[in-house]
Design a protein around this motif. Structure first.
Motif, PDB file in Angstrom:
ATOM      1  N   ASP A   1       4.699   7.669   1.676  1.00 17.16           N
ATOM      2  CA  ASP A   1       4.730   6.068   1.785  1.00 17.16           C
ATOM      3  C   ASP A   1       5.709   5.495   1.772  1.00 17.16           C
ATOM      4  N   PHE A   2       6.533   5.777   0.685  1.00 18.36           N
ATOM      5  CA  PHE A   2       7.980   5.129   0.274  1.00 18.36           C
ATOM      6  C   PHE A   2       8.987   5.433   1.251  1.00 18.36           C
ATOM      7  N   SER A   3       9.037   6.443   1.689  1.00 20.21           N
ATOM      8  CA  SER A   3       9.902   7.114   2.619  1.00 20.21           C
ATOM      9  C   SER A   3       9.843   6.308   3.845  1.00 20.21           C
ATOM     10  N   LYS A   4       8.535   6.299   4.241  1.00 14.66           N
ATOM     11  CA  LYS A   4       8.279   5.201   5.686  1.00 14.66           C
ATOM     12  C   LYS A   4       8.566   4.079   5.440  1.00 14.66           C
ATOM     13  N   PHE A   5       8.306   3.249   4.354  1.00 11.69           N
ATOM     14  CA  PHE A   5       8.778   1.904   3.917  1.00 11.69           C
ATOM     15  C   PHE A   5      10.227   1.665   4.098  1.00 11.69           C
ATOM     16  N   ALA A   6      10.954   2.419   3.353  1.00  8.69           N
ATOM     17  CA  ALA A   6      12.410   2.126   3.150  1.00  8.69           C
ATOM     18  C   ALA A   6      13.043   2.485   4.477  1.00  8.69           C
ATOM     19  N   HIS A   7      12.415   3.599   5.382  1.00  2.00           N
ATOM     20  CA  HIS A   7      13.111   3.907   6.480  1.00  2.00           C
ATOM     21  C   HIS A   7      12.844   2.797   7.568  1.00  2.00           C
ATOM     22  N   ALA A   8      11.994   1.861   7.281  1.00  2.00           N
ATOM     23  CA  ALA A   8      11.463   0.753   8.298  1.00  2.00           C
ATOM     24  C   ALA A   8      12.876  -0.155   8.354  1.00  2.00           C
ATOM     25  N   PHE A   9      13.537  -0.334   7.425  1.00  3.44           N
ATOM     26  CA  PHE A   9      14.710  -1.464   7.372  1.00  3.44           C
ATOM     27  C   PHE A   9      15.946  -0.955   8.236  1.00  3.44           C
TER      28      PHE A   9
ATOM     29  N   PRO B   1       1.015  -1.090  -0.153  1.00  2.00           N
ATOM     30  CA  PRO B   1       0.065   0.225  -0.163  1.00  2.00           C
ATOM     31  C   PRO B   1       0.779   1.120  -0.034  1.00  2.00           C
ATOM     32  N   ILE B   2       1.579   1.350  -1.033  1.00  2.00           N
ATOM     33  CA  ILE B   2       2.355   2.742  -1.257  1.00  2.00           C
ATOM     34  C   ILE B   2       2.029   3.356  -2.041  1.00  2.00           C
TER      35      ILE B   2
ATOM     36  N   TRP C   1       8.291  -2.973 -14.685  1.00  2.00           N
ATOM     37  CA  TRP C   1       7.622  -2.469 -13.643  1.00  2.00           C
ATOM     38  C   TRP C   1       5.954  -2.521 -13.490  1.00  2.00           C
ATOM     39  N   GLU C   2       5.262  -2.779 -12.529  1.00  2.00           N
ATOM     40  CA  GLU C   2       3.965  -2.644 -12.169  1.00  2.00           C
ATOM     41  C   GLU C   2       3.843  -1.579 -11.051  1.00  2.00           C
ATOM     42  N   ARG C   3       2.648  -0.576 -11.139  1.00  2.00           N
ATOM     43  CA  ARG C   3       2.920   0.498 -10.245  1.00  2.00           C
ATOM     44  C   ARG C   3       2.697   0.178  -8.901  1.00  2.00           C
ATOM     45  N   GLY C   4       3.632   0.791  -8.205  1.00  2.00           N
ATOM     46  CA  GLY C   4       3.762   0.258  -6.695  1.00  2.00           C
ATOM     47  C   GLY C   4       4.479  -0.694  -6.182  1.00  2.00           C
ATOM     48  N   ASP C   5       5.466  -1.136  -7.239  1.00  2.00           N
ATOM     49  CA  ASP C   5       6.692  -2.041  -6.931  1.00  2.00           C
ATOM     50  C   ASP C   5       7.551  -1.342  -6.065  1.00  2.00           C
ATOM     51  N   VAL C   6       8.420  -1.838  -5.534  1.00  2.00           N
ATOM     52  CA  VAL C   6       9.639  -1.451  -4.770  1.00  2.00           C
ATOM     53  C   VAL C   6      10.510  -2.525  -4.993  1.00  2.00           C
ATOM     54  N   LEU C   7      11.749  -1.974  -5.670  1.00  2.00           N
ATOM     55  CA  LEU C   7      13.029  -2.932  -5.564  1.00  2.00           C
ATOM     56  C   LEU C   7      13.996  -2.281  -4.948  1.00  2.00           C
TER      57      LEU C   7
END
Length: 397
Positions: free
Chosen positions: A105-113, A99-100, A340-346
């Motif tokens: 949203d992307f920043s929050k996901f990436a920082h979770a690592f 759900p990005i 790519w599909e929309r919303g993918d994260v690599l």
């Protein structure tokens, strides 16, 4: 609560948190088409795929909300860095179905690592900030090829982890390549050993030119590269002193030198290792953009776009084109192109995995990919015992 990481024939690395009321999200691996995913060759462990593709599995009828995803990421990382270890094995992870929806949203996901945000010193492309530690991946025109490379091989201070988020994706083209720089080194050592020996002995001399104005569309200016402390009222001497102070943060001493030109540009020369090693395994990796310099120049010759960096052997002798072409041929054989599909994260382990960008059809704005860069425990890889090979983390001063 325990976490399952179990080997299997299809997916040697399974990642997930058992579903519960408190953790309604887990990640399960899934297969991609062969054009998007392949089994890595030596020296990778048998049956290792790249990218490892993961999607959320949810409990009952629960929805996949971002907070739950972030909590799962944090839980996995708290248990011995499970995702970090997966990256060290596969090189690249794909997360799909998250759900990005925007840069925040992307920043929050990436920082979770749990990694430390990377500060780029001497940036060569324009990356305006969109959210905390998030910027456009590259704003070069859609016709421009950006061939496979490790991030920031032309400067001493490189990120260890790279996140890409597909916010808008074109119908045709615009893929992001994925390839292993461990496999690239292994193949090069088998096929062109004399070149690898010369690289190991001499390293690379990287000459990077920074100009007052951007040199090409999507490129950076001298102020963007080193001018973080420059003020509008600073005179020329003050501006130059502040730029040189930023360059000194590389901590390279005699191995990074610079020369001011008459038009106010600066040319930096770095002596750097191209062969590094993966932490813990000590397997050698070809940490480089050499094939990219060759292929980009070929493809983009008619666009008027030239590389701002020049690559030579460490003794200032030219690198024969036949070796660069050979590296590109190997890369073509071992890479996949992520559709790519929309919303993918690599997510890339920059020590051992290379990325790039394919041209696309349609409009420039049809492809919007964002990037977030992070440091690990060290600058990518070890560097041997040669004096010129010392590379250190850049500290703010």
């Amino acid at each position: 609560m325990t976490t399952a990481v179990q080997p299997s024939e299809a997916h040697p690395f399974k990642i997930g948190v058992p579903l519960s009321a408190s953790t309604p999200v887990a990640f399960e691996p899934f297969d991609l088409p062969s054009s998007n995913q392949r089994v890595l060759g030596p020296p990778h462990p048998k049956n290792t795929v790249t990218p490892l593709a993961l999607k959320p599995a949810i409990r009952d009828s629960a929805e996949t909300d971002l907070d739950s995803v972030v909590n799962t990421i944090k839980s996995l990382q708290a248990q011995g860095g499970i995702l970090t270890k997966a990256l060290a094995r596969h090189g690249t992870l794909l997360f799909r179905g998250l759900p990005i929806h925007n840069a925040q949203d992307f920043s929050k996901f990436a920082h979770a690592f749990g990694y430390q945000p990377h500060e780029i010193i001497g940036i060569v492309v324009n990356r305006p900030v969109l959210a905390p530690n998030v910027a456009p991946a590259n704003e070069a025109p859609k016709e421009v090829l950006i061939y496979n490379h490790n991030e920031s091989p032309q400067v001493p201070h490189a990120p260890e982890y790279i996140f890409f988020y597909g916010h808008r994706v074109p119908e045709k083209g615009g893929e992001t390549p994925i390839s292993s720089s461990l496999e690239l080194f292994y193949r090069a050592q088998q096929e062109i050993p004399e070149f690898v020996s010369e690289l190991a002995e001499k390293g690379i001399l990287s000459k990077v030119t920074y100009k007052l104005e951007k040199q090409y569309e999507g490129g950076s200016t001298l102020k963007q590269a080193f001018g973080k402390k420059i003020l509008d009222g600073d005179d020329e001497a003050t501006r130059r002193a502040k730029i040189e102070a930023q360059i000194a943060r590389y901590g390279r001493g005699k191995h990074t030198t610079w020369e001011w030109t008459e038009d106010g540009s600066i040319v930096l020369t770095h002596q750097l290792p191209a062969i590094r090693t993966q932490p813990e395994t000590n397997i050698p990796t070809l940490f480089t953009g050499l094939a990219a310099y060759y292929k980009n120049n070929q493809h983009n010759a008619n666009s008027g776009r030239k590389n701002s960096a020049q690559q030579l052997f460490g003794d200032e002798t030219p690198i024969p084109e036949k070796y660069l072409a050979h590296l590109a041929n190997i890369t073509d054989e071992i890479r996949v192109l992520h559709k790519w599909e929309r919303g993918d994260v690599l997510v890339y382990d920059n020590i051992i995995a290379q990325h790039g960008r394919q041209p696309w059809e349609g409009q420039q704005e049809d492809r919007v990919v964002m990037a977030s860069l992070f440091d690990g425990h060290s600058v990518p890889g070890a560097y041997g015992d040669e004096d010129w090979a010392q590379v250190v983390q850049a500290l703010d001063g």
